[in-house]
Motif scaffolding. Structure first.
Motif, PDB file in Angstrom:
ATOM      1  N   ASP A 133       0.909  -1.441   0.298  1.00 10.23           N
ATOM      2  CA  ASP A 133       0.001  -0.199   0.019  1.00 10.23           C
ATOM      3  C   ASP A 133       0.878   1.012  -0.300  1.00 10.23           C
ATOM      4  O   ASP A 133       2.003   1.126   0.643  1.00 10.23           O
ATOM      5  N   HIS A 170       0.626   6.005  -0.290  1.00 12.40           N
ATOM      6  CA  HIS A 170      -0.669   6.992   0.553  1.00 12.40           C
ATOM      7  C   HIS A 170       0.098   8.493   0.100  1.00 12.40           C
ATOM      8  O   HIS A 170       1.842   8.094   0.890  1.00 12.40           O
ATOM      9  N   HIS A 181      -3.576  -1.669   5.622  1.00 15.54           N
ATOM     10  CA  HIS A 181      -4.245  -1.833   4.517  1.00 15.54           C
ATOM     11  C   HIS A 181      -3.805  -2.614   3.731  1.00 15.54           C
ATOM     12  O   HIS A 181      -3.839  -3.844   3.584  1.00 15.54           O
TER      13      HIS A 181
HETATM   14 MG    MG Z   1      -4.624   2.407   1.109  1.00 14.39          MG
END
Ligand code: MG
Length: 385
Positions: free
Chosen positions: A233, A235, A267
């Protein structure tokens, strides 16, 4: 018919010689206690679970037992096994028709065996699983120490747990357990009361873990191929957002941009769990187009993923996560993150690894514009699956 399960873990397991109670020792990332509670908790017929623990473990019972599907109650054990069982049975709700009594030291009882004892008790009042003796059985003369006689093998059966009792039988045997005579299993009490006890087919794999050798053998036997999944993941980091990792707030001037809380640790691990079980991915279960998941805590999604893989018959064994972030230093927060992840997965702390890495100034992550995480999760086939 309502079935309750009493899991007896009131002893100290002194024969193990370990520095913690036997029931907390682990096989494949889950303790004997968690496995034994889990196999009752996940059985479709069981709607209530009572766990009997040593008084010293009561304060942190939730941590030792982990999450349960059924309503779970925890009570303190007594000086003898039969006192612990009596305390557990007394905590069962009065609506239970059949009560299973299971020893936490038997983490490998399967659903079919539980079915057999429940059916046996429902029909006959009391039922135990047992296996026929395979060796020639001798009676030893306690005075001379020599063989007294051979016992006809067909008469010898090795009792296991869970043992199951109908409520009317429990009402008779409960008071007997308070007496002086020592019962090494509950069916002995029924025998004393003249109540017939049915023998149902036990299971060779339903071993009792008593010695360090038993534990080593059980760890070696738990070799059903594990399932492995990976997750990734990333971000972007922006001002005005809180930096959350495993639900822990890491003070920093920026945080991950996202529909949810942008917790890359949770995540990536959620995707790893879902991947290992072959149950899709995070976007499919928690789409970022769905307002339900707006601002959703990553730890909550992780717990939901554990429930999804659980329903597919898997239990987390271990997880390893690398978080890639230029600043700030994560070391002061790693211990609490590991604790949070271990609790969400229902595994020992030692089965969760979290590492912080920088990207050495290279690319967007290296420039501090983003945070990323890689996760690997290992799932075992659940004991009852
Ligand atoms: Mg995420």
């Amino acid at each position: 018919m309502r079935v309750a399960a009493v899991i007896v873990a009131g002893g100290q397991g002194t024969r193990m010689g370990a520095d913690q109670p036997k029931q907390l020792l682990s096989i494949g990332g889950r303790s004997l206690l968690q496995r034994s509670v889990g196999l009752c908790d996940h059985h479709p017929a069981v709607s209530e679970v009572v766990v009997v623990l040593p008084a010293a473990l009561l304060a942190d019972a939730g941590q030792w037992i982990g999450e349960t599907r059924c309503a779970a109650r925890v009570v303190a054990g007594g000086p003898r096994r039969q006192d612990s069982v009596r305390a557990g049975v007394m905590a069962v709700s009065s609506t239970a028709d059949v009560v299973l009594v299971h020893d936490a030291a038997r983490p490998f009882a399967d659903a079919a065996l539980i079915d057999r004892v429940i059916a046996g008790a429902a029909a006959h009042g009391a039922a135990i699983p047992a296996i026929a003796a395979r060796d020639t059985v001798k009676r030893r003369d306690l005075t001379t120490g020599l063989v007294g006689e051979s016992v006809p093998r067909a008469e010898i059966w090795m009792a296991q747990t869970p043992q199951a009792f109908r409520r009317d039988v429990l009402e008779v045997i409960g008071p007997l357990s308070a007496g002086e005579r020592e019962a090494t299993d509950e069916s002995m009490l029924a025998e004393w009361a003249g109540i017939p006890v049915m023998i149902v087919e036990g299971d060779e794999r339903n071993v009792k873990i008593t010695t360090p050798e038993d534990l080593t053998a059980a760890r070696g036997r738990d070799v059903r191929t594990p399932r492995v999944g990976t997750g990734y993941d990333l971000h972007r980091l922006v001002e005005g957002r809180a930096l959350m990792l495993a639900g822990i707030h890491v003070p920093f001037e920026r945080g991950p941009l996202g529909h949810s809380d942008g917790d890359v640790l949770c995540h990536s691990l959620t995707d790893a769990l879902l991947g290992a079980a072959g149950t899709g991915d995070i976007g499919q279960h928690f789409p970022n187009t769905d307002p339900a998941w707006k601002g959703a805590p990553g730890l909550d999604l992780l717990r939901r993923a554990v429930a999804i893989v659980d329903a597919a018959g898997y239990a987390p064994s271990s997880a390893d996560i690398s978080i890639i972030l230029e600043r700030p230093k994560l070391l002061p927060f790693i211990a609490s993150m590991r604790q949070a992840v271990a609790a969400a997965l229902g595994v020992d702390l030692s089965a969760v690894s979290i590492k912080g890495k920088t990207n050495e100034g290279v690319d967007a992550v290296g420039r501090g514009e983003a945070i990323a995480a890689h996760a690997v999760a290992v799932l075992s086939v659940r004991g009852d699956a």
